[in-house]
Design a protein around this motif. Structure first.
Motif, PDB file in Angstrom:
ATOM      1  N   ASP A 257     -22.292  10.521 -29.906  1.00  9.82           N
ATOM      2  CA  ASP A 257     -22.443   9.116 -29.519  1.00  9.82           C
ATOM      3  C   ASP A 257     -23.035   8.262 -30.649  1.00  9.82           C
ATOM      4  N   ASN A 258     -22.709   6.971 -30.578  1.00 11.45           N
ATOM      5  CA  ASN A 258     -23.320   5.969 -31.468  1.00 11.45           C
ATOM      6  C   ASN A 258     -23.279   6.316 -32.950  1.00 11.45           C
ATOM      7  N   ASN A 259     -22.072   6.653 -33.411  1.00 13.39           N
ATOM      8  CA  ASN A 259     -21.826   6.747 -34.845  1.00 13.39           C
ATOM      9  C   ASN A 259     -20.789   5.677 -35.170  1.00 13.39           C
ATOM     10  N   GLN A 260     -20.162   5.780 -36.360  1.00 15.60           N
ATOM     11  CA  GLN A 260     -19.108   4.812 -36.687  1.00 15.60           C
ATOM     12  C   GLN A 260     -17.749   5.493 -36.778  1.00 15.60           C
ATOM     13  N   LEU A 261     -17.529   6.476 -35.921  1.00 16.18           N
ATOM     14  CA  LEU A 261     -16.288   7.248 -35.983  1.00 16.18           C
ATOM     15  C   LEU A 261     -15.093   6.390 -35.557  1.00 16.18           C
ATOM     16  N   LYS A 262     -14.028   6.408 -36.409  1.00 13.39           N
ATOM     17  CA  LYS A 262     -12.831   5.653 -36.081  1.00 13.39           C
ATOM     18  C   LYS A 262     -11.829   6.527 -35.332  1.00 13.39           C
ATOM     19  N   CYS A 263     -11.957   7.834 -35.527  1.00 10.60           N
ATOM     20  CA  CYS A 263     -11.040   8.743 -34.831  1.00 10.60           C
ATOM     21  C   CYS A 263     -11.725  10.087 -34.613  1.00 10.60           C
ATOM     22  N   LEU A 264     -11.113  10.891 -33.773  1.00 14.33           N
ATOM     23  CA  LEU A 264     -11.614  12.243 -33.538  1.00 14.33           C
ATOM     24  C   LEU A 264     -10.750  13.208 -34.342  1.00 14.33           C
ATOM     25  N   PRO A 265     -11.249  14.400 -34.659  1.00 11.51           N
ATOM     26  CA  PRO A 265     -10.416  15.336 -35.419  1.00 11.51           C
ATOM     27  C   PRO A 265      -9.130  15.637 -34.631  1.00 11.51           C
ATOM     28  N   PRO A 266      -7.968  15.587 -35.296  1.00 12.70           N
ATOM     29  CA  PRO A 266      -6.704  15.779 -34.578  1.00 12.70           C
ATOM     30  C   PRO A 266      -6.587  17.134 -33.883  1.00 12.70           C
ATOM     31  N   THR A 267      -7.337  18.123 -34.365  1.00 12.58           N
ATOM     32  CA  THR A 267      -7.210  19.452 -33.758  1.00 12.58           C
ATOM     33  C   THR A 267      -8.333  19.740 -32.767  1.00 12.58           C
ATOM     34  N   ILE A 268      -8.927  18.699 -32.209  1.00 10.67           N
ATOM     35  CA  ILE A 268     -10.080  18.894 -31.312  1.00 10.67           C
ATOM     36  C   ILE A 268      -9.747  19.798 -30.120  1.00 10.67           C
ATOM     37  N   GLY A 269      -8.456  19.879 -29.780  1.00 11.74           N
ATOM     38  CA  GLY A 269      -8.035  20.730 -28.663  1.00 11.74           C
ATOM     39  C   GLY A 269      -8.305  22.209 -28.888  1.00 11.74           C
ATOM     40  N   ARG A 270      -8.655  22.569 -30.130  1.00 11.72           N
ATOM     41  CA  ARG A 270      -8.942  23.982 -30.389  1.00 11.72           C
ATOM     42  C   ARG A 270     -10.301  24.409 -29.877  1.00 11.72           C
ATOM     43  N   LEU A 271     -11.145  23.429 -29.483  1.00  7.70           N
ATOM     44  CA  LEU A 271     -12.473  23.792 -28.958  1.00  7.70           C
ATOM     45  C   LEU A 271     -12.306  24.262 -27.512  1.00  7.70           C
ATOM     46  N   LYS A 272     -11.893  25.502 -27.370  1.00  2.30           N
ATOM     47  CA  LYS A 272     -11.471  26.019 -26.060  1.00  2.30           C
ATOM     48  C   LYS A 272     -12.610  26.129 -25.051  1.00  2.30           C
ATOM     49  N   CYS A 273     -13.855  26.269 -25.523  1.00  2.00           N
ATOM     50  CA  CYS A 273     -14.979  26.430 -24.585  1.00  2.00           C
ATOM     51  C   CYS A 273     -15.603  25.093 -24.209  1.00  2.00           C
ATOM     52  N   LEU A 274     -15.158  24.014 -24.855  1.00  2.00           N
ATOM     53  CA  LEU A 274     -15.821  22.718 -24.670  1.00  2.00           C
ATOM     54  C   LEU A 274     -15.760  22.262 -23.208  1.00  2.00           C
ATOM     55  N   LYS A 275     -16.923  21.891 -22.662  1.00  2.00           N
ATOM     56  CA  LYS A 275     -16.996  21.429 -21.270  1.00  2.00           C
ATOM     57  C   LYS A 275     -17.602  20.030 -21.174  1.00  2.00           C
ATOM     58  N   PHE A 276     -18.522  19.708 -22.059  1.00  2.00           N
ATOM     59  CA  PHE A 276     -19.219  18.419 -21.963  1.00  2.00           C
ATOM     60  C   PHE A 276     -19.052  17.670 -23.290  1.00  2.00           C
ATOM     61  N   PHE A 277     -18.388  16.518 -23.209  1.00  2.00           N
ATOM     62  CA  PHE A 277     -18.078  15.801 -24.440  1.00  2.00           C
ATOM     63  C   PHE A 277     -18.446  14.336 -24.279  1.00  2.00           C
ATOM     64  N   SER A 278     -19.233  13.795 -25.205  1.00  2.00           N
ATOM     65  CA  SER A 278     -19.481  12.367 -25.158  1.00  2.00           C
ATOM     66  C   SER A 278     -19.422  11.765 -26.559  1.00  2.00           C
ATOM     67  N   ALA A 279     -18.739  10.620 -26.632  1.00  2.00           N
ATOM     68  CA  ALA A 279     -18.543   9.924 -27.911  1.00  2.00           C
ATOM     69  C   ALA A 279     -18.663   8.430 -27.664  1.00  2.00           C
ATOM     70  N   THR A 280     -19.673   8.010 -26.917  1.00  2.00           N
ATOM     71  CA  THR A 280     -19.831   6.593 -26.593  1.00  2.00           C
ATOM     72  C   THR A 280     -20.245   5.814 -27.847  1.00  2.00           C
ATOM     73  N   GLY A 281     -19.949   4.510 -27.820  1.00  2.00           N
ATOM     74  CA  GLY A 281     -20.439   3.630 -28.875  1.00  2.00           C
ATOM     75  C   GLY A 281     -19.942   3.936 -30.264  1.00  2.00           C
ATOM     76  N   ASN A 282     -18.673   4.351 -30.397  1.00  2.00           N
ATOM     77  CA  ASN A 282     -18.083   4.533 -31.723  1.00  2.00           C
ATOM     78  C   ASN A 282     -16.995   3.477 -31.938  1.00  2.00           C
ATOM     79  N   GLN A 283     -16.126   3.710 -32.921  1.00  2.00           N
ATOM     80  CA  GLN A 283     -15.058   2.744 -33.244  1.00  2.00           C
ATOM     81  C   GLN A 283     -13.675   3.338 -32.970  1.00  2.00           C
ATOM     82  N   ILE A 284     -13.603   4.225 -31.993  1.00  2.00           N
ATOM     83  CA  ILE A 284     -12.353   4.955 -31.748  1.00  2.00           C
ATOM     84  C   ILE A 284     -11.321   4.037 -31.076  1.00  2.00           C
TER      85      ILE A 284
END
Ligand SMILES: [Zn+2]
Length: 419
Positions: A257-284
């Motif tokens: 959260d609260n960085n200046q990220l314009k995009c997420l890594p294109p291969t984020i789907g590889r995080l197979k165990c990921l259950k809780f994700f938050s990226a509020t307040g960026n530039q996506i």
């Protein structure tokens, strides 16, 4: 020769008498030495605990039946004593010290000379050596920060906040029992790339610092790839996340959260165990297509400038596939390991730009992209709205890797397909 560890003693005769062993692992000081004042030179293994500071002694010569050391690198081993018939199970030891200790024990058991080794006086242990070690420490001001003393070596949880730390103290990275490290609210600018001495670290909080980048090397550490379950890098100054962050295989929670990220890594789907994700307040503005491969519990993307109108102009013809594209695709497909020393930097950047096609295959620049709307409820149980209007649909940038996939999409743009 001394070793601080946890020890559980099992009497091998008890099961044959149908008695359950009730002993629990206790913090113990193990020593190898001779009895003070004795002339015979017999070596003993002494085991002192807080309850028994005088210590139990076991003869070493011809009395060690076996040493089980398969998990020595995890600080665990078992010493099988012949008389009394007991198994001494060691855990939570420093693996290097344990290795030395066991090799001295083996030499002693064979009755060979140990003249070159400093043996201990088998005196009762001091209370300091057998009291339960400190495993949690919270430091919330510079005054409390240990400058002249060391951090307690057996810490499992450490929080250092509001200490204006610019970089991670190398002493912290030697706390081999550490599982949770919280360095939030400092002024960290760079992250160390060496976490091999904290092999069990599963939770890392770096929120509210001055991090401008996460290096690929940080993510490629095998200790982090195999253990890290929680990562909070919110409230920093990150503009981009390295693709390698998707190699942190065990991540369950990721907070950016609260960085200046314009995009997420294109291969984020590889995080197979990921259950809780938050990226509020960026530039996506759009999400990568591989998000559809996630099965999350919660997702929160509030406060990002997501595109509203979607227009797609798909080309009729698919671009020609180059040799570089072919090589890059198969490097990614077969997960070939490479470093910046093996490949030219521009090839590494090319490989970093991997995208996932809807068919599940990788593609790079020889691809066609289009945008669709993704309903977040498709990828998460609990969805937070992305704006004040309560929207839960966001644009997703998707890629097509081949003429076949392009035709398939043109026939039915609403179908989702995966391999
Ligand atoms: Zn495809």
């Amino acid at each position: 020769m001394r070793l601080a560890c946890n020890v559980e003693v099992l009497n091998r005769m008890l099961p044959t008498m149908n008695i359950k062993n009730k002993s629990k692992a206790a913090h113990t000081q193990l020593s190898i030495g001779k009895k003070p004042g004795s002339e015979d030179g017999n070596l003993f293994l002494m085991m002192c605990t807080a309850k028994d500071r005088n210590g139990a002694k076991f003869m070493i010569k011809d009395n060690i039946e076996q040493v089980f050391a398969r998990f020595i690198s995890e600080g665990k081993a078992t010493i099988r004593v012949k008389e009394p018939p007991q198994d001494i199970t060691i855990s939570k030891a420093d693996s290097l010290q344990l290795k030395n200790f066991l090799s001295v024990l083996k030499i002693g058991a064979q009755g060979k000379s140990l003249d070159n080794v400093t043996l201990s006086r088998l005196a009762p242990a001091s209370s300091k050596n057998v009291e339960k070690p400190k495993t949690r420490l919270i430091i919330n001001s510079r005054k409390e920060y240990p400058l002249t003393t060391n951090f307690p070596s057996r810490l499992e949880f450490l929080q250092v906040s509001q200490c204006r730390l610019k970089k991670v103290d190398s002493r912290i990275l030697k706390l081999y029992q550490l599982t949770e490290l919280n360095l939030s609210d400092n002024v960290l600018e760079i992250l160390p790339e060496e976490f091999s001495n904290v092999p069990n670290l599963s939770s890392l909080t770096l929120a509210q610092n001055n991090l401008k980048a996460i290096s690929p090397k940080f993510c490629m550490q095998s200790t982090l790839q195999n253990n890290l379950r929680f990562l909070d890098i919110g409230n920093n100054q990150l503009e981009i996340l390295p693709l390698q962050i998707c190699e942190l295989n065990c991540l369950v929670t990721l907070k950016i959260d609260n960085n200046q990220l314009k995009c997420l890594p294109p291969t984020i789907g590889r995080l197979k165990c990921l259950k809780f994700f938050s990226a509020t307040g960026n530039q996506i503005e759009t999400l990568p297509a591989s998000m559809t491969q996630l099965a999350l519990e919660t997702i929160d993307l509030y406060g990002n400038p997501f595109q509203q109108d979607i227009q797609n102009n798909l080309p009729d013809r698919f671009p020609d596939i180059t040799l570089m594209e072919c090589c890059a695709r198969s490097i990614r497909k077969h997960r070939v390991r490479y470093t910046e020393e093996d490949l030219h930097t521009h090839l590494c950047r090319y490989l970093d730009s991997a995208r996932l096609c809807w068919c599940g295959g990788y593609c790079f620049r020889c691809s066609v992209n289009f945008t669709t709307n993704l309903s977040l409820s498709r990828i998460a149980h609990t969805v937070s709205a992305v704006d004040q209007l309560g929207r839960t649909e966001v644009p997703m940038m998707s890629f097509l890797c081949s003429p076949k996939c392009l035709t398939r999409f043109q026939k039915n743009p609403y179908a989702y397909w995966k391999k």
